[in-house]
Write a protein that holds these residues in place. Structure first.
Motif, PDB file in Angstrom:
ATOM      1  N   SER A  51       0.852  -1.192   0.000  1.00  0.00           N
ATOM      2  CA  SER A  51       0.000   0.000   0.000  1.00  0.00           C
ATOM      3  C   SER A  51       0.886   1.240   0.000  1.00  0.00           C
ATOM      4  O   SER A  51       2.100   1.149  -0.156  1.00  0.00           O
ATOM      5  N   VAL A  52       0.252   2.398   0.169  1.00  0.00           N
ATOM      6  CA  VAL A  52       0.992   3.665   0.148  1.00  0.00           C
ATOM      7  C   VAL A  52       1.384   4.082   1.564  1.00  0.00           C
ATOM      8  O   VAL A  52       0.654   3.808   2.523  1.00  0.00           O
ATOM      9  N   ALA A  53       2.521   4.746   1.682  1.00  0.00           N
ATOM     10  CA  ALA A  53       3.140   5.001   2.981  1.00  0.00           C
ATOM     11  C   ALA A  53       2.265   5.808   3.930  1.00  0.00           C
ATOM     12  O   ALA A  53       2.066   5.422   5.091  1.00  0.00           O
ATOM     13  N   ASN A  54       1.739   6.926   3.471  1.00  0.00           N
ATOM     14  CA  ASN A  54       1.086   7.833   4.406  1.00  0.00           C
ATOM     15  C   ASN A  54      -0.332   7.441   4.785  1.00  0.00           C
ATOM     16  O   ASN A  54      -0.985   8.132   5.562  1.00  0.00           O
ATOM     17  N   GLU A  55      -0.839   6.334   4.230  1.00  0.00           N
ATOM     18  CA  GLU A  55      -2.084   5.780   4.755  1.00  0.00           C
ATOM     19  C   GLU A  55      -1.778   4.774   5.859  1.00  0.00           C
ATOM     20  O   GLU A  55      -2.697   4.292   6.529  1.00  0.00           O
ATOM     21  N   TRP A  56      -0.479   4.483   6.031  1.00  0.00           N
ATOM     22  CA  TRP A  56      -0.078   3.489   7.016  1.00  0.00           C
ATOM     23  C   TRP A  56       1.173   3.969   7.756  1.00  0.00           C
ATOM     24  O   TRP A  56       2.235   3.348   7.695  1.00  0.00           O
ATOM     25  N   ASP A  57       1.035   5.096   8.467  1.00  0.00           N
ATOM     26  CA  ASP A  57       2.150   5.543   9.286  1.00  0.00           C
ATOM     27  C   ASP A  57       2.295   4.611  10.493  1.00  0.00           C
ATOM     28  O   ASP A  57       1.490   3.695  10.694  1.00  0.00           O
ATOM     29  N   LYS A  58       3.301   4.838  11.297  1.00  0.00           N
ATOM     30  CA  LYS A  58       3.591   3.915  12.407  1.00  0.00           C
ATOM     31  C   LYS A  58       2.421   3.782  13.376  1.00  0.00           C
ATOM     32  O   LYS A  58       2.096   2.684  13.847  1.00  0.00           O
ATOM     33  N   LYS A  59       1.760   4.903  13.647  1.00  0.00           N
ATOM     34  CA  LYS A  59       0.644   4.887  14.587  1.00  0.00           C
ATOM     35  C   LYS A  59      -0.518   4.057  14.036  1.00  0.00           C
ATOM     36  O   LYS A  59      -1.127   3.249  14.745  1.00  0.00           O
ATOM     37  N   THR A  60      -0.823   4.260  12.735  1.00  0.00           N
ATOM     38  CA  THR A  60      -1.918   3.533  12.106  1.00  0.00           C
ATOM     39  C   THR A  60      -1.603   2.047  12.013  1.00  0.00           C
ATOM     40  O   THR A  60      -2.467   1.193  12.263  1.00  0.00           O
ATOM     41  N   LEU A  61      -0.377   1.726  11.657  1.00  0.00           N
ATOM     42  CA  LEU A  61       0.035   0.324  11.577  1.00  0.00           C
ATOM     43  C   LEU A  61      -0.070  -0.371  12.935  1.00  0.00           C
ATOM     44  O   LEU A  61      -0.562  -1.498  13.029  1.00  0.00           O
ATOM     45  N   LYS A  62       0.365   0.312  13.979  1.00  0.00           N
ATOM     46  CA  LYS A  62       0.323  -0.271  15.320  1.00  0.00           C
ATOM     47  C   LYS A  62      -1.124  -0.530  15.733  1.00  0.00           C
ATOM     48  O   LYS A  62      -1.449  -1.586  16.291  1.00  0.00           O
ATOM     49  N   ALA A  63      -2.000   0.425  15.438  1.00  0.00           N
ATOM     50  CA  ALA A  63      -3.407   0.269  15.790  1.00  0.00           C
ATOM     51  C   ALA A  63      -4.022  -0.903  15.023  1.00  0.00           C
ATOM     52  O   ALA A  63      -4.822  -1.672  15.572  1.00  0.00           O
ATOM     53  N   ALA A  64      -3.632  -1.046  13.767  1.00  0.00           N
ATOM     54  CA  ALA A  64      -4.142  -2.150  12.951  1.00  0.00           C
ATOM     55  C   ALA A  64      -3.655  -3.491  13.503  1.00  0.00           C
ATOM     56  O   ALA A  64      -4.425  -4.457  13.581  1.00  0.00           O
ATOM     57  N   GLU A  65      -2.385  -3.553  13.848  1.00  0.00           N
ATOM     58  CA  GLU A  65      -1.828  -4.796  14.386  1.00  0.00           C
ATOM     59  C   GLU A  65      -2.519  -5.197  15.680  1.00  0.00           C
ATOM     60  O   GLU A  65      -2.813  -6.374  15.906  1.00  0.00           O
ATOM     61  N   GLU A  66      -2.806  -4.212  16.542  1.00  0.00           N
ATOM     62  CA  GLU A  66      -3.478  -4.500  17.809  1.00  0.00           C
ATOM     63  C   GLU A  66      -4.913  -4.967  17.571  1.00  0.00           C
ATOM     64  O   GLU A  66      -5.395  -5.905  18.212  1.00  0.00           O
ATOM     65  N   ALA A  67      -5.588  -4.310  16.629  1.00  0.00           N
ATOM     66  CA  ALA A  67      -6.976  -4.664  16.350  1.00  0.00           C
ATOM     67  C   ALA A  67      -7.097  -6.049  15.726  1.00  0.00           C
ATOM     68  O   ALA A  67      -8.056  -6.786  15.994  1.00  0.00           O
ATOM     69  N   LEU A  68      -6.128  -6.413  14.898  1.00  0.00           N
ATOM     70  CA  LEU A  68      -6.181  -7.666  14.156  1.00  0.00           C
ATOM     71  C   LEU A  68      -5.456  -8.813  14.857  1.00  0.00           C
ATOM     72  O   LEU A  68      -5.626  -9.975  14.491  1.00  0.00           O
ATOM     73  N   GLY A  69      -4.600  -8.483  15.815  1.00  0.00           N
ATOM     74  CA  GLY A  69      -3.834  -9.519  16.499  1.00  0.00           C
ATOM     75  C   GLY A  69      -2.810 -10.180  15.599  1.00  0.00           C
ATOM     76  O   GLY A  69      -2.555 -11.386  15.697  1.00  0.00           O
ATOM     77  N   MET A  70      -2.221  -9.399  14.705  1.00  0.00           N
ATOM     78  CA  MET A  70      -1.207  -9.930  13.796  1.00  0.00           C
ATOM     79  C   MET A  70      -0.168  -8.862  13.499  1.00  0.00           C
ATOM     80  O   MET A  70      -0.395  -7.671  13.751  1.00  0.00           O
ATOM     81  N   ASN A  71       0.952  -9.260  12.976  1.00  0.00           N
ATOM     82  CA  ASN A  71       1.968  -8.318  12.528  1.00  0.00           C
ATOM     83  C   ASN A  71       1.682  -7.924  11.089  1.00  0.00           C
ATOM     84  O   ASN A  71       1.167  -8.736  10.314  1.00  0.00           O
ATOM     85  N   ILE A  72       2.012  -6.688  10.732  1.00  0.00           N
ATOM     86  CA  ILE A  72       1.814  -6.233   9.358  1.00  0.00           C
ATOM     87  C   ILE A  72       3.151  -5.798   8.768  1.00  0.00           C
ATOM     88  O   ILE A  72       3.840  -4.944   9.329  1.00  0.00           O
ATOM     89  N   ASN A  73       3.495  -6.430   7.674  1.00  0.00           N
ATOM     90  CA  ASN A  73       4.709  -6.085   6.943  1.00  0.00           C
ATOM     91  C   ASN A  73       4.297  -5.205   5.763  1.00  0.00           C
ATOM     92  O   ASN A  73       3.707  -5.688   4.795  1.00  0.00           O
ATOM     93  N   LEU A  74       4.575  -3.903   5.843  1.00  0.00           N
ATOM     94  CA  LEU A  74       4.161  -2.964   4.803  1.00  0.00           C
ATOM     95  C   LEU A  74       5.211  -2.866   3.706  1.00  0.00           C
ATOM     96  O   LEU A  74       6.383  -2.595   3.959  1.00  0.00           O
ATOM     97  N   ILE A  75       4.781  -3.111   2.472  1.00  0.00           N
ATOM     98  CA  ILE A  75       5.616  -2.903   1.293  1.00  0.00           C
ATOM     99  C   ILE A  75       5.000  -1.753   0.513  1.00  0.00           C
ATOM    100  O   ILE A  75       3.796  -1.765   0.232  1.00  0.00           O
ATOM    101  N   LEU A  76       5.796  -0.755   0.191  1.00  0.00           N
ATOM    102  CA  LEU A  76       5.258   0.393  -0.518  1.00  0.00           C
ATOM    103  C   LEU A  76       4.831   0.027  -1.935  1.00  0.00           C
ATOM    104  O   LEU A  76       5.505  -0.743  -2.619  1.00  0.00           O
ATOM    105  N   SER A  77       3.692   0.566  -2.348  1.00  0.00           N
ATOM    106  CA  SER A  77       3.160   0.278  -3.684  1.00  0.00           C
ATOM    107  C   SER A  77       4.188   0.605  -4.750  1.00  0.00           C
ATOM    108  O   SER A  77       4.721   1.718  -4.801  1.00  0.00           O
TER     109      SER A  77
END
Length: 448
Positions: A51-77
């Motif tokens: 995906s694109v970087a600024n839709e998934w900043d560190k804060k958003t990624l952390k919140a997503a990981e907590e909500a989903l109970g998984m780690n997210i490996n972001l690769i830039l589009s």
């Protein structure tokens, strides 16, 4: 969704119109680019998200990981990297894309996962709740809009609608466009000519930008409203010599020649309409509902900005979406169940509710329409115009044999010289047919 995020989203869309997977198909020669793979770490599933970087900043990624109970490996589009990963069967688990123009291309190559079985079992995402725009993510092997569902839109707009500045209309002593009845393209062009301002022979204030999502999709929409189609029924060729397509092409040539707004001849130095509209240098901007998120952030700008239905070239009222940005799951994704868990959270959970309330797009789920902002006069007017426009949405099939970037490239190469030399539309149409059909033939050969 923050303003910064949304601005970057728009820049990504602009980038997608100029860079994409080559129409010559997927090459397996760069398989090493797929070194970032899904796996498990710390006892948790790792979801690989492109995906694109600024839709998934560190804060958003952390919140997503907590909500989903998984780690997210972001690769830039990155189209080239995606190409390599798909070819090496080392695909991301979830990929961001433009449903309206990309679905046929990837689906025809067998690279997407059919989501219908997942939706059938889901208690969160119901087929009956999906807005019609999600049909651009469907492809049955011959036509877009029907068949298996391969992705979902995160939000959307009807991209031929436009915003206008009431202060500039008043200064020019012009009546504002109707909020319910679409104007014709000829009327729109005439308004643009009356609203443009020049200084020392150069445009100081654009009267109109007519192509927010790219020239090719706009020509598709115009041709459809005239009762025709740019593509043949089998989507394997274009025909700009048909009466309807040539009418659309002639309009664009007239628009570019008039030099009243950004075009392939004189692109906007700002790169997109946002900064220009904010700086009081554009009277009308062809951008859908999402653009209101930018406008609404500035109370002064919102006070003089209003929304209008999509102009029409003929009697067949059409108001389509040329983006429908969302996500899809590659066929060779390693963690499809985790990917679907992400889908349910992202498209049906709190992120979807937040997007709906932001004003940066129409919700992908019809049940969330009531959350669209309707507090002030600006928001109420935009909401009412948008709701009336929804019934005029339809899917315009894109070709599976070339990506938009390749077709836009032909337009960018051919049209500037044609405008400057005054080449007749018929001759321009012949050139476009020849060059685009060569690309499409190459793509069809690869798909089989």
């Amino acid at each position: 969704m923050s303003t910064t995020t949304s601005l970057d989203r728009r820049r990504f869309l602009a980038l997608s119109a100029t860079t994409a997977l080559a129409a010559t198909g997927l090459s397996a020669c760069a398989g090493s680019a797929g070194s970032s793979t899904s796996g498990s770490g710390g006892g948790k599933t790792t979801l690989t998200l492109m995906s694109v970087a600024n839709e998934w900043d560190k804060k958003t990624l952390k919140a997503a990981e907590e909500a989903l109970g998984m780690n997210i490996n972001l690769i830039l589009s990155d189209p080239t990297k995606l190409n390599a990963m798909l070819a090496a069967k080392n695909a991301p688990d979830v990929v961001r894309g433009l449903g309206a123009t990309e679905t046929p291309y990837f689906a025809a190559r067998g690279l997407m996962t059919d989501l219908d079985p997942y939706i059938a079992k889901s208690s969160v995402l119901k087929d009956s709740d999906l807005a019609p725009v999600n049909d651009v993510w469907r492809y049955d092997g011959k036509k877009q809009g029907v068949g298996p569902r391969y992705g979902l839109a995160k939000d959307y707009s009807q991209d031929s609608m436009f915003w206008y500045r009431t202060d500039m209309f008043e200064a020019a002593k012009l009546d504002a466009p109707s909020a319910t009845e679409p104007i014709s393209y000829d009327e729109w062009l005439d308004l643009g000519k009356k609203l443009v301002k020049r200084r020392f022979g150069k445009v100081n204030v654009y009267g109109l930008n007519a192509t927010g999502m790219g020239v090719f999709p706009q020509l598709m929409g115009m041709t459809a409203s005239a009762g025709g189609s740019v593509f043949a029924e089998d989507l394997a060729t274009v025909d700009f010599t048909s009466p309807e397509a040539q009418k659309a092409l002639q309009w664009y040539l007239d628009y570019a020649k008039a030099d009243i707004g950004p075009s392939v001849v004189n692109p906007n130095p700002d790169g997109w309409d946002g900064p220009t509209f904010q700086a009081n240098r554009m009277a009308m901007s062809c951008n859908g509902y999402w653009f209101g998120g930018l406008i609404g952030a500035d109370p002064k700008l919102a006070g003089v900005s209003r929304f209008a239905p999509a102009p029409q070239l003929g009697d067949h009222r059409v108001s389509s979406c040329f983006g429908a940005t969302g996500f899809w799951i590659p066929r060779d994704a390693k963690n499809k169940d985790a990917a679907w868990k992400f889908f349910e959270w992202y498209f049906g959970g709190q992120p979807a509710q937040d997007r709906a309330a932001s004003g940066w797009g129409i919700p992908s789920l019809t049940s969330l329409n009531s959350k669209m902002p309707q507090t002030n006069d600006f928001q109420k007017q935009a909401f009412q115009v948008q709701q009336q426009e929804l019934s005029h949405f339809s899917v315009i099939s894109f070709t599976p044999y070339a990506q938009q970037a390749a077709l836009e490239g032909v337009l960018t190469k051919v049209l500037p010289g044609a405008v400057k030399s005054g080449t007749p539309a018929g001759k321009v149409a012949d050139t476009l047919n020849s060059q685009m059909n060569e690309l499409l033939a190459q793509g069809k050969e690869l798909v089989g």
